[in-house]
Design a protein around this motif. Structure first.
Motif, PDB file in Angstrom:
ATOM      1  N   GLU A 170       0.809  -1.218   0.000  1.00  0.00           N
ATOM      2  CA  GLU A 170       0.000   0.000   0.000  1.00  0.00           C
ATOM      3  C   GLU A 170       0.848   1.277   0.000  1.00  0.00           C
ATOM      4  O   GLU A 170       0.327   2.372  -0.199  1.00  0.00           O
ATOM      5  CB  GLU A 170      -0.961   0.011   1.199  1.00  0.00           C
ATOM      6  CG  GLU A 170      -0.299   0.116   2.573  1.00  0.00           C
ATOM      7  CD  GLU A 170       0.156  -1.232   3.131  1.00  0.00           C
ATOM      8  OE1 GLU A 170       0.353  -2.174   2.326  1.00  0.00           O
ATOM      9  OE2 GLU A 170       0.312  -1.351   4.353  1.00  0.00           O
ATOM     10  N   HIS A 171       2.145   1.151   0.195  1.00  0.00           N
ATOM     11  CA  HIS A 171       2.986   2.350   0.255  1.00  0.00           C
ATOM     12  C   HIS A 171       3.595   2.654  -1.105  1.00  0.00           C
ATOM     13  O   HIS A 171       4.161   1.774  -1.744  1.00  0.00           O
ATOM     14  CB  HIS A 171       4.108   2.169   1.282  1.00  0.00           C
ATOM     15  CG  HIS A 171       3.594   1.818   2.640  1.00  0.00           C
ATOM     16  ND1 HIS A 171       3.004   2.738   3.476  1.00  0.00           N
ATOM     17  CD2 HIS A 171       3.556   0.630   3.296  1.00  0.00           C
ATOM     18  CE1 HIS A 171       2.623   2.128   4.593  1.00  0.00           C
ATOM     19  NE2 HIS A 171       2.951   0.858   4.505  1.00  0.00           N
ATOM     20  N   ASP A 172       3.436   3.940  -1.545  1.00  0.00           N
ATOM     21  CA  ASP A 172       3.929   4.301  -2.882  1.00  0.00           C
ATOM     22  C   ASP A 172       5.325   4.898  -2.814  1.00  0.00           C
ATOM     23  O   ASP A 172       5.519   6.075  -3.087  1.00  0.00           O
ATOM     24  CB  ASP A 172       2.991   5.325  -3.532  1.00  0.00           C
ATOM     25  CG  ASP A 172       1.570   4.824  -3.554  1.00  0.00           C
ATOM     26  OD1 ASP A 172       1.396   3.640  -3.884  1.00  0.00           O
ATOM     27  OD2 ASP A 172       0.663   5.597  -3.217  1.00  0.00           O
ATOM     28  N   VAL A 173       6.268   4.093  -2.416  1.00  0.00           N
ATOM     29  CA  VAL A 173       7.635   4.608  -2.338  1.00  0.00           C
ATOM     30  C   VAL A 173       8.273   4.576  -3.721  1.00  0.00           C
ATOM     31  O   VAL A 173       8.133   3.604  -4.458  1.00  0.00           O
ATOM     32  CB  VAL A 173       8.472   3.774  -1.351  1.00  0.00           C
ATOM     33  CG1 VAL A 173       9.926   4.182  -1.406  1.00  0.00           C
ATOM     34  CG2 VAL A 173       7.925   3.931   0.053  1.00  0.00           C
ATOM     35  N   ILE A 174       8.936   5.689  -4.074  1.00  0.00           N
ATOM     36  CA  ILE A 174       9.640   5.727  -5.349  1.00  0.00           C
ATOM     37  C   ILE A 174      11.117   5.451  -5.073  1.00  0.00           C
ATOM     38  O   ILE A 174      11.715   6.062  -4.176  1.00  0.00           O
ATOM     39  CB  ILE A 174       9.496   7.107  -6.005  1.00  0.00           C
ATOM     40  CG1 ILE A 174       8.019   7.397  -6.231  1.00  0.00           C
ATOM     41  CG2 ILE A 174      10.290   7.171  -7.298  1.00  0.00           C
ATOM     42  CD1 ILE A 174       7.710   8.857  -6.375  1.00  0.00           C
ATOM     43  N   LEU A 175      11.700   4.520  -5.810  1.00  0.00           N
ATOM     44  CA  LEU A 175      13.099   4.186  -5.579  1.00  0.00           C
ATOM     45  C   LEU A 175      13.998   5.341  -6.002  1.00  0.00           C
ATOM     46  O   LEU A 175      13.995   5.758  -7.152  1.00  0.00           O
ATOM     47  CB  LEU A 175      13.473   2.920  -6.360  1.00  0.00           C
ATOM     48  CG  LEU A 175      12.999   1.607  -5.746  1.00  0.00           C
ATOM     49  CD1 LEU A 175      13.467   0.437  -6.589  1.00  0.00           C
ATOM     50  CD2 LEU A 175      13.513   1.471  -4.318  1.00  0.00           C
ATOM     51  N   LEU A 191       3.988  13.584   5.924  1.00  0.00           N
ATOM     52  CA  LEU A 191       4.973  13.004   6.825  1.00  0.00           C
ATOM     53  C   LEU A 191       4.428  11.723   7.462  1.00  0.00           C
ATOM     54  O   LEU A 191       5.162  10.750   7.664  1.00  0.00           O
ATOM     55  CB  LEU A 191       5.319  14.033   7.912  1.00  0.00           C
ATOM     56  CG  LEU A 191       6.786  14.047   8.354  1.00  0.00           C
ATOM     57  CD1 LEU A 191       7.678  14.309   7.157  1.00  0.00           C
ATOM     58  CD2 LEU A 191       6.995  15.102   9.430  1.00  0.00           C
ATOM     59  N   ALA A 192       3.148  11.737   7.738  1.00  0.00           N
ATOM     60  CA  ALA A 192       2.522  10.559   8.355  1.00  0.00           C
ATOM     61  C   ALA A 192       2.609   9.355   7.424  1.00  0.00           C
ATOM     62  O   ALA A 192       2.885   8.234   7.862  1.00  0.00           O
ATOM     63  CB  ALA A 192       1.064  10.855   8.696  1.00  0.00           C
ATOM     64  N   GLU A 193       2.414   9.627   6.127  1.00  0.00           N
ATOM     65  CA  GLU A 193       2.515   8.529   5.160  1.00  0.00           C
ATOM     66  C   GLU A 193       3.942   7.994   5.106  1.00  0.00           C
ATOM     67  O   GLU A 193       4.171   6.789   5.030  1.00  0.00           O
ATOM     68  CB  GLU A 193       2.086   9.011   3.770  1.00  0.00           C
ATOM     69  CG  GLU A 193       0.574   9.039   3.584  1.00  0.00           C
ATOM     70  CD  GLU A 193       0.187   9.742   2.302  1.00  0.00           C
ATOM     71  OE1 GLU A 193      -0.382   9.088   1.428  1.00  0.00           O
ATOM     72  OE2 GLU A 193       0.485  10.949   2.187  1.00  0.00           O
ATOM     73  N   SER A 194       4.895   8.923   5.129  1.00  0.00           N
ATOM     74  CA  SER A 194       6.300   8.522   5.131  1.00  0.00           C
ATOM     75  C   SER A 194       6.615   7.667   6.356  1.00  0.00           C
ATOM     76  O   SER A 194       7.269   6.634   6.272  1.00  0.00           O
ATOM     77  CB  SER A 194       7.203   9.766   5.146  1.00  0.00           C
ATOM     78  OG  SER A 194       7.319  10.291   3.862  1.00  0.00           O
ATOM     79  N   TRP A 195       6.126   8.120   7.463  1.00  0.00           N
ATOM     80  CA  TRP A 195       6.373   7.408   8.723  1.00  0.00           C
ATOM     81  C   TRP A 195       5.786   6.003   8.662  1.00  0.00           C
ATOM     82  O   TRP A 195       6.418   5.030   9.068  1.00  0.00           O
ATOM     83  CB  TRP A 195       5.798   8.219   9.876  1.00  0.00           C
ATOM     84  CG  TRP A 195       5.794   7.528  11.207  1.00  0.00           C
ATOM     85  CD1 TRP A 195       4.718   7.270  11.995  1.00  0.00           C
ATOM     86  CD2 TRP A 195       6.925   7.010  11.929  1.00  0.00           C
ATOM     87  NE1 TRP A 195       5.087   6.629  13.136  1.00  0.00           N
ATOM     88  CE2 TRP A 195       6.452   6.445  13.130  1.00  0.00           C
ATOM     89  CE3 TRP A 195       8.295   6.955  11.661  1.00  0.00           C
ATOM     90  CZ2 TRP A 195       7.276   5.842  14.065  1.00  0.00           C
ATOM     91  CZ3 TRP A 195       9.135   6.347  12.599  1.00  0.00           C
ATOM     92  CH2 TRP A 195       8.628   5.804  13.780  1.00  0.00           C
ATOM     93  N   ALA A 196       4.579   5.902   8.112  1.00  0.00           N
ATOM     94  CA  ALA A 196       3.939   4.591   7.987  1.00  0.00           C
ATOM     95  C   ALA A 196       4.754   3.684   7.071  1.00  0.00           C
ATOM     96  O   ALA A 196       4.972   2.499   7.365  1.00  0.00           O
ATOM     97  CB  ALA A 196       2.519   4.744   7.453  1.00  0.00           C
ATOM     98  N   ALA A 197       5.242   4.268   5.970  1.00  0.00           N
ATOM     99  CA  ALA A 197       6.052   3.486   5.038  1.00  0.00           C
ATOM    100  C   ALA A 197       7.343   3.029   5.716  1.00  0.00           C
ATOM    101  O   ALA A 197       7.758   1.869   5.616  1.00  0.00           O
ATOM    102  CB  ALA A 197       6.367   4.317   3.798  1.00  0.00           C
ATOM    103  N   PHE A 198       7.948   3.953   6.442  1.00  0.00           N
ATOM    104  CA  PHE A 198       9.205   3.652   7.139  1.00  0.00           C
ATOM    105  C   PHE A 198       9.005   2.503   8.135  1.00  0.00           C
ATOM    106  O   PHE A 198       9.809   1.572   8.210  1.00  0.00           O
ATOM    107  CB  PHE A 198       9.682   4.911   7.865  1.00  0.00           C
ATOM    108  CG  PHE A 198      10.991   4.741   8.579  1.00  0.00           C
ATOM    109  CD1 PHE A 198      12.183   4.687   7.869  1.00  0.00           C
ATOM    110  CD2 PHE A 198      11.045   4.645   9.967  1.00  0.00           C
ATOM    111  CE1 PHE A 198      13.394   4.544   8.522  1.00  0.00           C
ATOM    112  CE2 PHE A 198      12.249   4.493  10.628  1.00  0.00           C
ATOM    113  CZ  PHE A 198      13.423   4.449   9.900  1.00  0.00           C
ATOM    114  N   LYS A 199       7.888   2.581   8.845  1.00  0.00           N
ATOM    115  CA  LYS A 199       7.593   1.518   9.810  1.00  0.00           C
ATOM    116  C   LYS A 199       7.420   0.171   9.102  1.00  0.00           C
ATOM    117  O   LYS A 199       7.873  -0.865   9.590  1.00  0.00           O
ATOM    118  CB  LYS A 199       6.331   1.860  10.609  1.00  0.00           C
ATOM    119  CG  LYS A 199       6.636   2.647  11.865  1.00  0.00           C
ATOM    120  CD  LYS A 199       5.533   2.529  12.898  1.00  0.00           C
ATOM    121  CE  LYS A 199       4.181   2.889  12.325  1.00  0.00           C
ATOM    122  NZ  LYS A 199       3.175   3.226  13.335  1.00  0.00           N
TER     123      LYS A 199
END
Ligand SMILES: Nc1ncnc2c1ncn2[C@@H]1O[C@H](COP(=O)(O)OP(=O)(O)O)[C@@H](O)[C@H]1O
Ligand SMILES: [Mg+2]
Lengths: 339, 325
Positions: A170-175, A191-199
């Motif tokens: 579900e996380h849209d991280v771009i390489l 930032l919350a989305e980033s934090w969720a992705a990081f977790k």
């Protein structure tokens, strides 16, 4: 050791590795073209044509010469299977393995060094025996076993941690850097989305990194213990005590400063072990890194990926060991020689 | 006089893993004096020194007393010891090259004493003090040496640094355990001279451990002779040297190399002339430790442990012959 000698040694090693990587896989029955299209009942002509296109029809020695010549120019060829540049694929996979491997090494160091220190200071007592016994079992149990046990306990039974992959879908991280721990902060969104992705990245890392950390952890803990015990018997530690310094200062400064020098070297050398272990760990946890890449390349006899990939892994290992040596030179005044 | 006894060791006995390397050591050091502890290798000199410092090896059990200005060192806790160790009593060791920490500069190792033991907060003041210490122990170009690592120095230079480090805490007693044994002959003489000068100028007491009776006699006011973990004799240097009381000391002096041989220094006293060998520290000995090799041996020597016989001029010996006098 002179610099020229060191350089010659590295060149020789790399040359040897090109030989092994190139010829060993060709000794194994089966070739990429047959594996790719042979089963579908392609005509012998079609197979011969494809072989000619990839250059597999030429004499082995010529193929080898071409491989080395192109490698020297920085060209590792293209994957037979995917058609993509081996170099580019390597870098992508390297990032995934680096993230896994460095996390594992960090874990091994952060747990192994204090464990070794504590064991040394409680030499012969229960804690020492327990932890060193555990270290031996870490060392001698196959990674496969640890991996499966970890999956059974933490993923299947407890359902705490994911079984495979690097990040939740579900996380849209771009390489960007290739390291998801970094890229999760560079992705668009809040930032919350980033934090969720990081977790999510951490969650996915935890199991495979712990499994990959077992062997280095055991080696680092035992090395720290024996090195500290040896240093504690040195004359200069007695001098430090004779100066009336606190026990903490004697151990944490005077002894540890010297005891950690060989430990740092071992940690550096563990990078090679980590890469080997990664091949298994990545297979168990479906981690899209170098290990899995090479394993699947071997299974499909993707010659360019195998020979180029192995060569590049060797380059990485040799580079890091060189860096470790340089680092060692800086932390050990004695190795800097007179003057 | 009890007052002038700075260090008074009484019946110090040491057990390590079934061995007894020290057997009822008695030793007295008077204020401002230097005491030479002489004996063959393995006679317990270093362990006696380490007992005083509270730096005994693991598993060592000490009995008896070591009264330092009236306080029993053997009864101190580790915390109490730290106010004495490196502060009131400092020690230098036999092998100066391995006695300095290879990972820290000379300056750092002196500085930490000034900072932690002397409580000097100002870094510049510590540096100035440290440099003047290096100068005092005869180190040329102290400014350069300050940033040197131990492996960049010779043995003699390292020992000077060790001495400076010991002096940094302005101790009342300096224990020097064979400080010149590992050094070249010419350097040995310089270090001896340096130590002699320093204890004189600083009014320090010194325990000087050596295997060479002649050196001890030259450097020290008093001498104690060790044999197999026993202090067999103690007294003023020239008296012990001229008129030894204990048969072991007598034999030791007779076995000394002649003047010509002695010029090649660093020879250990060897009792080749006396039959038998030194008893091991694991042996149980009911009587006198020297009985089996003594030429004046009596029957009672094998069964009765000689008490300390005190004579004139504060001479003492552990020999039944002396007790009868
Ligand atoms: N850590 C130790 N454990 C057991 N025995 C020891 C230890 N240190 C010294 N000894 C023994 O104690 C005896 C005296 O040692 P030492 O005091 O070092 O002699 P010296 O300094 O006079 O040469 C020797 O027999 C030695 O083997
Ligand atoms: Mg000794």
């Amino acid at each position: 050791m002179s610099r020229a000698f060191k350089f010659g040694q590295i060149a020789t090693t790399l040359f040897g590795i090109t030989l092994v990587a190139f010829f060993l896989i060709r000794l194994v029955p089966g070739d990429p073209v047959t594996l790719l299209i042979g089963e579908r009942g392609a005509s012998p002509e079609a197979i011969a044509e494809l072989k000619a296109r990839i250059g597999l029809d030429r004499p082995l020695v010529e193929q080898y010469g071409l491989f080395v010549w192109n490698a020297l120019k920085g060209d590792l060829g293209v994957s037979i299977l995917s058609g993509r540049s081996v170099g580019a694929e390597f870098l992508e996979r390297l990032a995934a393995t680096a993230e896994l491997g460095l996390t594992a090494l960090m874990l091994a160091t952060l747990v192994g060094v204090p464990l070794g220190i504590f064991a040394a200071l409680h030499r012969g007592r229960l804690f020492d025996r327990l932890s060193m016994g555990l270290a031996v079992s870490f060392y001698s149990m196959p990674i496969f076993w640890w991996g499966l046990m970890a999956i059974v306990i933490f993923s299947v039974k407890l359902a705490w941690l994911p079984v495979s992959g690097r990040i939740g879908v579900e996380h849209d991280v771009i390489l960007k850097s290739g390291l998801l721990l970094v890229d999760s902060w560079l992705m668009p969104g809040s930032l919350a989305e980033s934090w969720a992705a990081f977790k999510s990245v951490i969650h996915h890392l935890l199991l495979p990194a712990s499994v990959l950390a077992t062997v280095p952890l055991a080696v680092i803990a035992r090395m720290t213990r024996s090195s500290l015990l040896e240093v504690l018997g040195e004359d200069y530690v007695r001098t430090a005590r004779a100066k009336g310094l606190s026990r903490f200062r004697v151990v944490a400064l005077h002894a540890l400063r010297n005891a950690l020098i060989p430990v740092v070297t071992v940690i550096g050398l563990m990078l090679g072990t980590i890469l080997t272990g990664a091949i298994l760990t990545e297979t168990i946890f479906s981690w899209p890194g170098l290990g899995r890449w090479l394993v699947s390349a071997v299974l499909s006899r993707d010659y360019p990926v195998i020979q180029g990939g192995i060569l590049m892994v060797a380059v990485v290992v040799l580079t890091t060991s060189l860096l470790v040596e340089i680092f060692y030179y800086f932390i050990s005044p004695r190795s800097r020689g007179r003057g | 006089m009890l007052d002038d006894r700075m260090l008074d060791i009484r019946g110090l006995t040491l057990d390590i893993h079934g061995a007894r390397p020290l057997r009822e050591i008695d030793l007295v050091l008077k204020k401002g004096k230097s005491l030479g502890v002489v004996g063959e290798s393995g006679s317990g000199k270093s362990l006696t020194a380490l007992s005083i410092m509270g730096l005994l090896p693991n598993g060592a059990v000490a009995q008896g007393q070591a009264l330092w200005k009236g306080r029993d060192l053997l009864a101190l806790t580790e915390d109490q010891y730290r106010t004495i160790r490196g502060r009131e009593i400092a020690m230098i060791f036999q092998d100066p090259m391995s006695s300095l920490n290879p990972s820290f500069t000379v300056g750092f190792q002196i500085d930490e004493v000034l900072k932690i033991k002397m409580g000097i907060r100002n870094a510049a003041e510590r540096r100035a003090r440290g440099l003047s210490l290096l100068k005092e122990v005869g180190i040329p170009a102290p400014e350069e040496r300050w940033n040197s690592y131990p492996h960049q120095m010779s043995g003699g230079m390292s020992q000077r640094v060790s001495i400076a480090m010991a002096l940094a805490s302005e101790p009342e007693l300096l224990i020097a355990d064979e400080p010149t044994t590992a050094l070249d002959v010419t350097v040995q003489a310089q270090i001896l001279e340096l130590l002699r000068r320093l204890i004189h100028e600083r009014h320090m007491s010194m325990i000087f451990v050596t295997h060479d009776l002649a050196v001890a006699a030259k450097v020290c006011d008093e001498i104690a002779v060790f044999y197999a973990g026993v202090a067999v004799e103690q007294g003023p240097s020239e008296m012990v040297f001229e008129t030894p009381r204990h048969p072991y000391t007598q034999a030791l002096l007779r076995a000394r190399p002649t003047k010509i041989q002695a010029s090649s220094e660093g020879r250990r006293p060897r009792l080749a002339a006396i039959p038998g060998s030194v008893p091991r520290s694991t042996e149980q000995i009911a009587g006198c430790v020297f009985a089996s090799r003594c030429e004046k041996v009596m029957e009672s020597c094998f069964t009765k442990r000689p008490p300390v016989a005190e004579g004139a001029n504060s001479r003492k010996s552990r020999c039944l012959l002396q007790g009868d006098q």
